[in-house]
Design a protein around this motif. Structure first.
Motif, PDB file in Angstrom:
ATOM      1  N   ASN A  24      22.911  17.696 -25.591  1.00  0.00           N
ATOM      2  CA  ASN A  24      21.686  17.548 -26.386  1.00  0.00           C
ATOM      3  C   ASN A  24      20.530  18.206 -25.639  1.00  0.00           C
ATOM      4  O   ASN A  24      20.731  18.767 -24.559  1.00  0.00           O
ATOM      5  CB  ASN A  24      21.400  16.079 -26.737  1.00  0.00           C
ATOM      6  N   ASN A  65      29.341  16.364 -36.057  1.00  0.00           N
ATOM      7  CA  ASN A  65      29.182  16.657 -34.632  1.00  0.00           C
ATOM      8  C   ASN A  65      30.483  17.077 -33.953  1.00  0.00           C
ATOM      9  O   ASN A  65      30.473  17.880 -33.036  1.00  0.00           O
ATOM     10  CB  ASN A  65      28.584  15.445 -33.907  1.00  0.00           C
ATOM     11  N   ARG A  89      30.203  14.530 -29.852  1.00  0.00           N
ATOM     12  CA  ARG A  89      30.021  15.848 -29.240  1.00  0.00           C
ATOM     13  C   ARG A  89      30.912  16.006 -28.019  1.00  0.00           C
ATOM     14  O   ARG A  89      31.482  17.057 -27.773  1.00  0.00           O
ATOM     15  CB  ARG A  89      28.557  16.056 -28.868  1.00  0.00           C
ATOM     16  N   ALA A 145      30.672  20.558 -32.069  1.00  0.00           N
ATOM     17  CA  ALA A 145      30.968  20.649 -30.634  1.00  0.00           C
ATOM     18  C   ALA A 145      32.238  21.449 -30.395  1.00  0.00           C
ATOM     19  O   ALA A 145      32.362  22.152 -29.387  1.00  0.00           O
ATOM     20  CB  ALA A 145      31.087  19.255 -30.026  1.00  0.00           C
ATOM     21  N   TYR A 201      22.910  22.588 -27.072  1.00  0.00           N
ATOM     22  CA  TYR A 201      22.958  21.945 -28.382  1.00  0.00           C
ATOM     23  C   TYR A 201      21.513  21.664 -28.765  1.00  0.00           C
ATOM     24  O   TYR A 201      20.669  21.437 -27.902  1.00  0.00           O
ATOM     25  CB  TYR A 201      23.724  20.624 -28.268  1.00  0.00           C
ATOM     26  N   ALA A 247      31.319  24.899 -30.281  1.00  0.00           N
ATOM     27  CA  ALA A 247      30.749  25.228 -28.975  1.00  0.00           C
ATOM     28  C   ALA A 247      31.866  25.487 -27.970  1.00  0.00           C
ATOM     29  O   ALA A 247      31.774  26.391 -27.130  1.00  0.00           O
ATOM     30  CB  ALA A 247      29.846  24.091 -28.485  1.00  0.00           C
TER      31      ALA A 247
END
Lengths: 320, 344
Positions: free
Chosen positions: B249, B162, B198, B166, B274, B169
């Motif tokens: 999420n 994660n 995250r 992240a 996500y 991202a």
């Protein structure tokens, strides 16, 4: 001497003073947040606060009636979700016209309330237990019926307009909330149901002895509460454009907190709709304001908890 | 009279406490005694299942939830592996992802069934350790999935990295907003491993690599769509110059999308999400959301059961099975690589 004391007491006890207190706190909160952040008192944000109050506020309005009888309804949160899921089933799966789906969803809430009422009035199960059971049943049924998946209203774009359409920039959900609050206030202050509601909460036995059909009125009041959470469910589904079956639990506590802040006594017999509306606004102004100030969430929860207890404490002092 | 009642009450309480304590003691004693017996039993069971192949290996999976579409996809993968390897599984989890105590109970119940192996997605990585030690003592291999446990008892863990995902991202965010400006984050919660990873993955990458990007707010919505919506609106209100928004999420990102829509900021704020779900997929297709990170939930479920089977057979397993992640946006959302990873 004694006379003086009672006079003083009655002045402090009067409903007007109480409302002033709650309203005053709301104004103070508003001023504090406006001074603390330039972004708080903007039109968009105020509309946001109003919108955030709508669903919770309608839940609180419904449960006000129940709390005035001295009862409680813990099923309002998940019952709302059940109504939302049923609305989605009617409109999306069964392809019924939207208006029928909406009315059907609201009635499903009413049905939950009706069953609560029967169990409480006829089977003499305490409200806490009966509605706790309904809370679980409604939650489970929502998951079963939806297959644990959210149901979307993508084929019926008009559905979203029920909550999110707007008049002069005010979303319908907000207007519906105000309208419902006015209707609730009329029911509570101007109808037989309202009168008996207070009678039940003040002294159920006395009400029975004076010939009031206590059971029937109790059932009506829980059904009314169900209709309110049914409507809240429709508005929530409309705003999210979907019925989310895992939502709802915890909402009952926020709503009950709003009612309590608004000065309705949990022991029954006293309460006002205006108080509940103000209580609901205090809750959402508080959350919104603290968010705007970027206060960490942990502290938001702490502050809200303290305010709930303070509100009840003030109420107790007032009654002394 | 009152005094007598009081004394009586105290006496009754004492009796109850003593009875309870005695009960506990009794419970513990036969357990210790029966342990070798149990082992024997399981051995005979094993030999039995060896001779009569009709009895399938049973592996319980304890997940973090079951309502969320993500977990339904994990379950789907686990069921596929169960079919491929001819084992029997059960898949259960608490109603929401804050019910640590309920999950512990489920784990306890699963252990009581004396399974051959157990798969666990721990809600609280520390709360389950005593039970994992019990599993170890009973020679039941534990396989972690979705999120790890702060312990070396699990044989392996099948999960998305994660932090890495992240961070990817964050890189995308930086790219899309041109390397500077204000961004905000909504995370599902601040106590679970995925929530922490995250958040930190995103925040740390921004801090390390992009000095001109400022994270103005991080809030937690509990994965509740309605609460996350009001949260997102308040954040946008508080920071009118916001250029980017990351939802960590599915529930969080739906809140962000609703908030952006209700504030009429569509296209003005770069939204990155996500996981998956119909609303997010639609938003990406329509351009309101720039893109999202997806894990491979079906792969997580499949690899967890596969690892359990291997562990039962005594095969060596790596400490971590990275199930990978992918960035998806308008351009590749319908590709063969991405499509199977998304769920509605």
């Amino acid at each position: 001497m004694e006379n003086k004391v009672t006079q003083k007491k009655s002045l402090f006890r009067s409903d007007a003073t109480q409302k002033l207190l709650a309203f005053g706190s709301l104004i103070i909160l508003f001023i504090v947040f406006s001074l603390a952040s330039p972004n708080f008192a903007k039109f968009d944000n105020i509309v946001g606060i109003l919108l955030a109050t709508a669903v919770n506020g309608i839940l609180a309005l419904g449960v006000t009636f129940v709390i005035i009888t001295g009862g409680i309804d813990l099923s309002i949160g998940t019952g709302m979700t059940f109504a939302a899921v049923m609305t989605a089933v009617f409109i999306t799966n069964w392809k019924l016209p939207i208006i029928i789906g909406v009315v059907g969803g609201i009635l499903m809430g009413g049905l939950c309330g009706f069953i609560n009422g029967i169990i409480i009035a006829k089977m003499k199960v305490p409200p806490f237990v009966a509605t706790l059971g309904m809370m679980m049943v409604a939650k489970g049924l929502s998951l079963v019926i939806s297959g644990t998946k959210p149901i979307y209203f993508n084929d019926t774009p008009i559905f979203r307009e029920i909550a999110m359409g707007s008049i002069f920039g005010i979303p319908n959900a907000v207007l519906i909330f105000f309208l419902v609050a006015i209707i609730a206030s009329i029911i509570l202050t101007r109808t037989v149901l309202g009168r008996y509601n207070f009678a039940l909460g003040s002294n159920e036995e006395a009400a029975r002895l004076s010939g009031i059909n206590v059971d029937a009125w109790k059932i009506s009041i829980y059904t009314l509460c169900g209709i309110f959470f049914g409507l809240a469910g429709v508005l929530m589904a409309s705003r999210l454009n979907s019925a989310q079956p895992s939502l709802g639990q915890g909402y009952e506590l926020d709503a009950i907190a709003a009612v309590v802040i608004g000065g309705t006594s949990l022991s029954g017999g006293e309460g006002t709709i205006l108080g509940t509306v103000i209580g609901a606004f205090i809750m959402s102004v508080l959350t919104n304001g603290l968010r705007i100030l970027s206060v960490p969430q942990e502290w938001q929860t702490v502050v809200t908890g303290v305010i709930v207890v303070m509100a009840v404490y003030l109420d107790i002092i007032r009654r002394r | 009279m009152k005094k007598v009642k009081k004394i009586l009450a105290v006496a009754v309480c004492l009796v109850l406490v003593v009875a309870l304590l005695a009960g506990c003691g009794q419970k513990e004693q036969p357990k210790q005694e029966s342990k070798p017996a149990e082992n024997q039993q399981s051995q005979t069971q094993q030999s039995q299942s060896g001779s009569s192949s009709s009895e399938k290996i049973y592996i319980p999976l304890i997940s973090k939830g079951f309502q969320h579409q993500f977990w339904q996809a994990v379950k789907q993968g686990a069921e596929k592996a169960a079919k491929d390897y001819n084992v029997e599984i059960t898949f259960e989890g608490p109603e929401n992802e804050s019910m640590v105590d309920k999950q512990v109970e489920m784990l306890q119940a699963a252990l009581n069934k004396n399974p051959k192996a157990i798969c666990l997605a721990a809600l609280d990585s520390k709360a389950v350790i005593p039970l994992l030690e019990k599993a170890k003592a009973a020679n039941i291999p534990v396989i972690g999935f979705d999120s790890g446990v702060d312990s070396d008892i699990p044989v392996t863990t099948a999960a998305t990295d994660n932090v890495k995902a992240a961070a990817a991202a964050a890189d995308k965010m930086a790219e899309l907003i041109g390397g500077k400006g204000e961004v905000a984050v909504i995370v599902h919660d601040q106590t679970s491993r995925t929530g922490i990873d995250r958040r930190d993955g995103f925040v740390n990458r921004i801090k390390e690599k992009y000095p001109d990007i400022k994270i103005v707010d991080i809030q937690y919505g509990g994965g509740d769509q309605l609460k996350s919506t009001d949260l997102a609106k308040a954040i946008i209100q508080a920071h009118p110059n916001l250029k980017g928004f990351f939802g960590a999420n599915e529930g969080s990102i739906i809140g962000v999308l609703n908030g952006v829509k209700e504030m009429n900021k569509e296209g003005k704020i770069v939204v990155i999400g996500y996981d998956s779900g119909k609303q997010q997929i639609d938003a990406i297709k329509s351009g309101v959301e720039a893109g999202a990170i997806t894990q491979d939930p079906i792969g997580i479920g499949y690899k967890a059961v596969e690892a359990a089977v291997k562990a039962i057979k005594g095969e060596q397993l790596p400490k971590v099975i990275d199930t990978g992640f992918h960035w998806y946006d308008k351009t590749n959302i319908d590709s063969d690589e991405i499509k199977p990873l998304l769920y509605e």
